[in-house]
Design a protein around this motif. Structure first.
Motif, PDB file in Angstrom:
ATOM      1  N   SER A   1       0.853  -1.188   0.000  1.00 41.99           N
ATOM      2  CA  SER A   1       0.000   0.000   0.000  1.00 41.99           C
ATOM      3  C   SER A   1       0.888   1.236   0.000  1.00 41.99           C
ATOM      4  CB  SER A   1      -0.889  -0.001   1.253  1.00 41.99           C
ATOM      5  OG  SER A   1      -1.315   1.324   1.549  1.00 41.99           O
ATOM      6  N   THR A   2       0.832   2.009  -1.090  1.00 47.09           N
ATOM      7  CA  THR A   2       1.681   3.211  -1.147  1.00 47.09           C
ATOM      8  C   THR A   2       1.217   4.230  -0.107  1.00 47.09           C
ATOM      9  OG1 THR A   2       0.343   3.832  -3.073  1.00 47.09           O
ATOM     10  CG2 THR A   2       2.585   3.037  -3.496  1.00 47.09           C
ATOM     11  N   GLY A   3      -0.107   4.259   0.176  1.00 42.43           N
ATOM     12  CA  GLY A   3      -0.603   5.176   1.215  1.00 42.43           C
ATOM     13  C   GLY A   3      -0.008   4.818   2.577  1.00 42.43           C
TER      14      GLY A   3
ATOM     15  N   GLY B   1      -5.280  16.293   0.239  1.00 39.00           N
ATOM     16  CA  GLY B   1      -6.033  15.384  -0.633  1.00 39.00           C
ATOM     17  C   GLY B   1      -5.462  15.309  -2.038  1.00 39.00           C
ATOM     18  N   GLN B   2      -4.223  15.800  -2.211  1.00 34.47           N
ATOM     19  CA  GLN B   2      -3.602  15.795  -3.540  1.00 34.47           C
ATOM     20  C   GLN B   2      -2.700  14.576  -3.699  1.00 34.47           C
ATOM     21  OE1 GLN B   2      -4.332  17.819  -5.852  1.00 34.47           O
ATOM     22  NE2 GLN B   2      -5.137  19.685  -4.923  1.00 34.47           N
ATOM     23  N   LEU B   3      -2.102  14.431  -4.879  1.00 37.15           N
ATOM     24  CA  LEU B   3      -1.226  13.282  -5.138  1.00 37.15           C
ATOM     25  C   LEU B   3       0.242  13.659  -4.992  1.00 37.15           C
ATOM     26  CD1 LEU B   3      -2.907  11.667  -8.289  1.00 37.15           C
ATOM     27  CD2 LEU B   3      -3.245  11.103  -5.878  1.00 37.15           C
TER      28      LEU B   3
ATOM     29  N   ASP C   1      -2.034  -1.698  -3.757  1.00 33.01           N
ATOM     30  CA  ASP C   1      -3.199  -0.951  -3.262  1.00 33.01           C
ATOM     31  C   ASP C   1      -2.807   0.525  -3.245  1.00 33.01           C
ATOM     32  OD1 ASP C   1      -4.895   0.428  -1.495  1.00 33.01           O
ATOM     33  OD2 ASP C   1      -4.405  -0.832   0.237  1.00 33.01           O
ATOM     34  N   GLY C   2      -3.430   1.312  -4.136  1.00 28.45           N
ATOM     35  CA  GLY C   2      -3.116   2.754  -4.162  1.00 28.45           C
ATOM     36  C   GLY C   2      -2.093   3.133  -5.218  1.00 28.45           C
ATOM     37  N   PHE C   3      -1.639   2.182  -5.991  1.00 28.41           N
ATOM     38  CA  PHE C   3      -0.711   2.428  -7.096  1.00 28.41           C
ATOM     39  C   PHE C   3      -1.079   1.466  -8.217  1.00 28.41           C
ATOM     40  CE2 PHE C   3       2.934   2.148  -9.757  1.00 28.41           C
ATOM     41  CZ  PHE C   3       3.583   3.366  -9.658  1.00 28.41           C
TER      42      PHE C   3
HETATM   43  P1  AMP Z   1      -4.386   5.940   0.343  1.00 27.31           P
HETATM   44  O1  AMP Z   1      -4.051   5.396   1.684  1.00 27.31           O
HETATM   45  O2  AMP Z   1      -4.118   4.968  -0.784  1.00 27.31           O
HETATM   46  O3  AMP Z   1      -5.774   6.526   0.271  1.00 27.31           O
HETATM   47  O4  AMP Z   1      -3.360   7.159   0.077  1.00 27.31           O
HETATM   48  C1  AMP Z   1      -3.351   8.288   0.925  1.00 27.31           C
HETATM   49  C2  AMP Z   1      -2.686   9.463   0.228  1.00 27.31           C
HETATM   50  O5  AMP Z   1      -1.321   9.131  -0.083  1.00 27.31           O
HETATM   51  C3  AMP Z   1      -3.293   9.859  -1.115  1.00 27.31           C
HETATM   52  O6  AMP Z   1      -4.416  10.706  -0.977  1.00 27.31           O
HETATM   53  C4  AMP Z   1      -2.106  10.572  -1.777  1.00 27.31           C
HETATM   54  O7  AMP Z   1      -1.906  11.863  -1.227  1.00 27.31           O
HETATM   55  C5  AMP Z   1      -0.934   9.708  -1.325  1.00 27.31           C
HETATM   56  N1  AMP Z   1      -0.670   8.597  -2.278  1.00 27.31           N
HETATM   57  C6  AMP Z   1      -0.787   7.256  -2.045  1.00 27.31           C
HETATM   58  N2  AMP Z   1      -0.484   6.541  -3.139  1.00 27.31           N
HETATM   59  C7  AMP Z   1      -0.177   7.436  -4.103  1.00 27.31           C
HETATM   60  C8  AMP Z   1       0.205   7.327  -5.468  1.00 27.31           C
HETATM   61  N3  AMP Z   1       0.327   6.143  -6.085  1.00 27.31           N
HETATM   62  N4  AMP Z   1       0.442   8.485  -6.152  1.00 27.31           N
HETATM   63  C9  AMP Z   1       0.338   9.680  -5.561  1.00 27.31           C
HETATM   64  N5  AMP Z   1      -0.029   9.865  -4.287  1.00 27.31           N
HETATM   65  C10 AMP Z   1      -0.278   8.752  -3.548  1.00 27.31           C
END
Ligand code: AMP
Length: 216
Positions: free
Chosen positions: A30-32, A56-58, A84-86
């Motif tokens: 999970s990248t998050g 809430g940005q990337l 998950d998240g990528f």
């Molecule tokens: P998540 O836990 O997957 O909802 O990720 C939480 C936050 O981490 C996202 O709202 C982005 O700010 C950042 N993030 C996670 N994965 C990515 C990704 N693949 N690319 C860009 N930002 C990411």
């Protein structure tokens, strides 16, 4: 198996990834979670990522692609993985295709979890995570004896900063604009499976397994 769990925030990617990871014995990437860990450890990456995540940005594609390249090339992912998240943007998806080609492996399936925006807002307002074991609960469904303690390990439950309603709206907009086009990228390859994620955790898990059955 090499899988991607794809879908908007709050759709249940993390919950399903944890279940599949333990039953299939392949790591949940999970990248998050990786970014949140960097934030809590106060690393350079964490310092850069915090403000972006809170808004809430990337986080930039360059940073994310570098992280994923390293983890997928590691021994830990040699027998498979669940992402998950990528990828969250088309350039990330293109970079992933290249990384996997360099590693001489291929993706088995992209599971596209779908749900209405109203349900995302409702779910995220009730989502809590355990600081210790990482389990995710929904306070409206899980009826915990103590909403501050994890029933699994006794760890502290917390609400993510970016699950505040204003930030959730922003994340949904970012999803629609930057992330949703990734679906079409994978639909063309024939490995994208649409999953209705509005049901219970068990029902969604069953539907995922049915879809994966077609790939086994
Ligand atoms: P998540 O836990 O997957 O909802 O990720 C939480 C936050 O981490 C996202 O709202 C982005 O700010 C950042 N993030 C996670 N994965 C990515 C990704 N693949 N690319 C860009 N930002 C990411």
């Amino acid at each position: 198996m090499r899988l991607i769990l794809f879908g908007p925030p709050g759709v249940g990617k993390g919950t399903q990834a944890k279940i599949l990871s333990s039953s299939m014995q392949i790591p949940h990437i999970s990248t998050g979670d990786m970014l949140r860990e960097a934030v809590s450890r106060g690393t350079d990456l964490g310092k850069k990522a915090k403000a972006v995540m809170d808004a809430g940005q990337l986080v930039s594609d360059d940073i994310m692609i570098g992280i994923i390249r390293e983890v997928l090339a590691s021994e830990r992912c040699s027998a498979g993985f669940i992402l998950d998240g990528f990828p969250r943007t088309v350039p990330q998806a293109e970079a992933l295709t290249k990384v996997l080609a360099d590693l001489r492996v291929h993706l088995d399936a992209v599971l596209n979890l779908e749900i209405k925006d109203a349900a995302v807002i409702e779910r995220l307002s009730k989502r809590v995570t355990c600081r210790q074991c990482g389990r995710i609960y929904n306070l409206a469904i899980d009826h915990l004896p103590d909403p501050l303690r994890c029933p699994n390990c006794g760890g502290e439950l917390f609400q993510r900063d970016d699950d505040k309603p204003e930030t959730v709206q922003k994340r949904l907009l970012v999803y629609a604009k930057s992330t949703s086009p990734v679906k079409e990228y994978y639909r063309k390859t024939g490995i994208l499976f649409d999953i209705d994620a509005a049901g219970t955790v068990d029902q969604v898990n069953l539907d995922i397994r049915k879809a994966l059955g077609q790939r086994l």
